[in-house]
Write a protein that holds these residues in place. Sequence first.
Motif, PDB file in Angstrom:
ATOM      1  N   GLU A  14      -7.383   1.222   4.862  1.00 55.91           N
ATOM      2  CA  GLU A  14      -7.899   2.593   4.862  1.00 55.91           C
ATOM      3  C   GLU A  14      -6.765   3.469   5.394  1.00 55.91           C
TER       4      GLU A  14
ATOM      5  N   GLN B 277      -8.123   1.815  -6.019  1.00 60.60           N
ATOM      6  CA  GLN B 277      -7.539   1.686  -4.672  1.00 60.60           C
ATOM      7  C   GLN B 277      -6.045   1.413  -4.825  1.00 60.60           C
TER       8      GLN B 277
ATOM      9  N   ASP C  70       0.842  -1.205   0.000  1.00 59.31           N
ATOM     10  CA  ASP C  70       0.000   0.000   0.000  1.00 59.31           C
ATOM     11  C   ASP C  70       0.872   1.248   0.000  1.00 59.31           C
TER      12      ASP C  70
ATOM     13  N   ARG D 281      -6.715   4.571  -0.015  1.00 62.21           N
ATOM     14  CA  ARG D 281      -7.232   3.232   0.237  1.00 62.21           C
ATOM     15  C   ARG D 281      -6.537   2.195  -0.633  1.00 62.21           C
ATOM     16  N   GLY D 282      -6.224   1.056  -0.033  1.00 59.12           N
ATOM     17  CA  GLY D 282      -5.661  -0.061  -0.780  1.00 59.12           C
ATOM     18  C   GLY D 282      -6.098  -1.311  -0.048  1.00 59.12           C
TER      19      GLY D 282
ATOM     20  N   LEU E 178      -8.059  -4.315  -7.120  1.00 58.80           N
ATOM     21  CA  LEU E 178      -7.937  -3.095  -6.307  1.00 58.80           C
ATOM     22  C   LEU E 178      -7.516  -1.916  -7.182  1.00 58.80           C
TER      23      LEU E 178
END
Length: 663
Positions: free
Chosen positions: A273, A262, A226, A269-270, A257
């Motif tokens: 959150e 995301q 992320d 977001r990934g 995603l």
Amino acid sequence: MVGAGEMGHGIAEVLALAGLRVSLVDVKQEILDRAMARIADSLRRLASRGRIGPEQVDQILSRISTHTSIAEGARGADLAIEAVPERLDVKSQVLRELEAALPPEAIIGTNTSGILISELAQFLSRRDRFLGTHFFNPPAVMKLVEVVVGPETSEAAVNSVMEFLRAAGKVPVRVKDSVGFVVNRIEGPELLYFCLLADRGVAAPQEVDAFFRSQGLPMGPYELMDYVGLDVVHDILQYFASRLSRDYGKCRTIGELVSRGQLGMKSGRGFYEWSGGKAKIDLSRQTDKVSLMDVMLLEVNEAVKLLEEGVASPDDIETAVKLGLNRPFGPISVAKSVTSSEARERLEALAREFDCSVFAPARSIVEGRLRDAVEGRLAPSPAQRAPAPAQAQAPPAQSSGPSPYGEYKYLRVSRAGDRVLRIALNRPKLNLINPELLDELGSVLDRVRDDPEVFVVLITGEGGVLSAGADLSTFVADPVQFSEFSRKGERVFRKIVELPKVTVAEIKGYALGGGLELALACDIRLSTPDAVLGFPEVTLGILPGWGGTQRLPRLIGMSRAMEMILTGRRITGKEAHEIGLVASLLGGDPDGEAISYANSIATTSAPIAARFAKMLVNKASEVPEDVGLEMESAAFGILFSTQDMKEGVSALLSKRKPVFRGR
Ligand code: NAI
């Protein structure tokens, strides 16, 4: 410095900090101004921490000039580095412009993280002065620079860039032009592993991250993805899928995603959150479905593939992973604490479990040469430079490792594979066997008997000869010593027969008298076709005294044994093969082929089964048939309870290669 973005402004700062004058080029003045403001901020932070004096901030900034034209910025430069976007059309245009504007002796570096140097070199005519200078983000903090050497890059250019980077406070490592270079390539399989874990729902990302945090890592793998950006991770996996293995394209979750926007921290977001600027992870809920060792083994495996392909040296791989991934240790030091069979077994299990060839063990691991690989003893052949097929079974034919049992006067004892011990007689004059050599051999055999790491013992000689026999000069003067010498030889050779390991003799040059008896005591004999074998004893007034009169007839029948022993007739390796005395003939590289042969037994036969089978075959000529058959049934029953038997049968049923553990 062309490109004043994320990387370019940081590299310009590093170079100016090192005292160089830097021309920073980008397409718009606003971008350059923003870059200069970022550099100024960074320098002020360094000054507030006392790393540079406050007066130096302006001095360093004054060394950087900004330009919106390459022709202007490149004028008179010794070195140009491009850090423009990772697109072939943009990079090709910039490289052409740079070459036209730079002095002819200038060197050009590219900060590409994915494109091959050979692909970019085609846009240049002075390719000998072009190479990769792959900095890590942020360049001001990360010490590592991968110096990527293209097929046409000159040594002079490599050396001067390495020296220049060291002077600028960086740690350059030399890397051969190849997909992913070192650091990204080492990370590839584990990225794929975590993506596949997520696809299959084996464990929740939060629980996996909680586990890895508990192991002391600053971030868990999903948190890190992320942080880097899921689009970046997705791009790397797609690139590897197109260049290395289609299995890299297998994971679904990341693609889904990314298509939903995301992208991780940068999009808020990934997997997590990120609205609070941090991923929220409940550290009390850890999975027990993953292991740190599995991840380490994936890194070790990829490192071995890089070594096989000759991409970088073991030291450089270790340094690159430590500095590029901020780790206290790299895959080379991890590899030194595992055996080939442990690594092979686990990697094969991962490859099966995820149906993923990327996780399958590298060729050297399959061949039991993990230690050779990480200690730099693989000599990459041109064929090996292409990515190694993961399941290749070609046996090794390289030199052997250091002695595991210390040094001997008349023997060279070395590891020649993960479970192979090589014992080579090493005496002047055709390896004549004297009492001290027998003592040494006896003590090595005593040690190897209880060594669980060794399954096959290869006995041979240095200097192109197995042995021309006993050293008669040591005993002809004394009849008492004579008889003791005979007993000693019998005792030691008996140890070979009774060793609970497979023994292989490599015959070359001469195997005469005691040298042939040494080979007869082994389970399997290999020979060069032109080797000379024989029992000259009766022509010297003695007889084969180390088991020759007993073992030869059992192997080739009384008639031929009588002829050889009573006449002293010598035969060649080829004839010995024809009469069954020698199991296989060796070709032009006898030492390498014998090592390969021993390794192929070590990787395909089950140790306990082989040990019982050897004992039964040896007993066949000593006990009545009904007793032998009874012993055979009993041994069969014992094998039923071994893990190896379960593994052998289940591998057969699932059409895969078994992994035997000798249990
Ligand atoms: P970026 O997008 O932040 O910066 C690229 C800069 O190049 C932009 O400022 C852009 O305006 C400029 N540019 C575009 N066309 C140009 C032209 N014709 N002439 C002059 N400037 C031009 O990209 P970033 O992240 O700095 O990446 C640059 C290179 O470094 C890429 O090859 C990338 O793969 C590589 N890299 C990136 C890393 C990262 O973490 N961002 C890490 C290691 C390598």
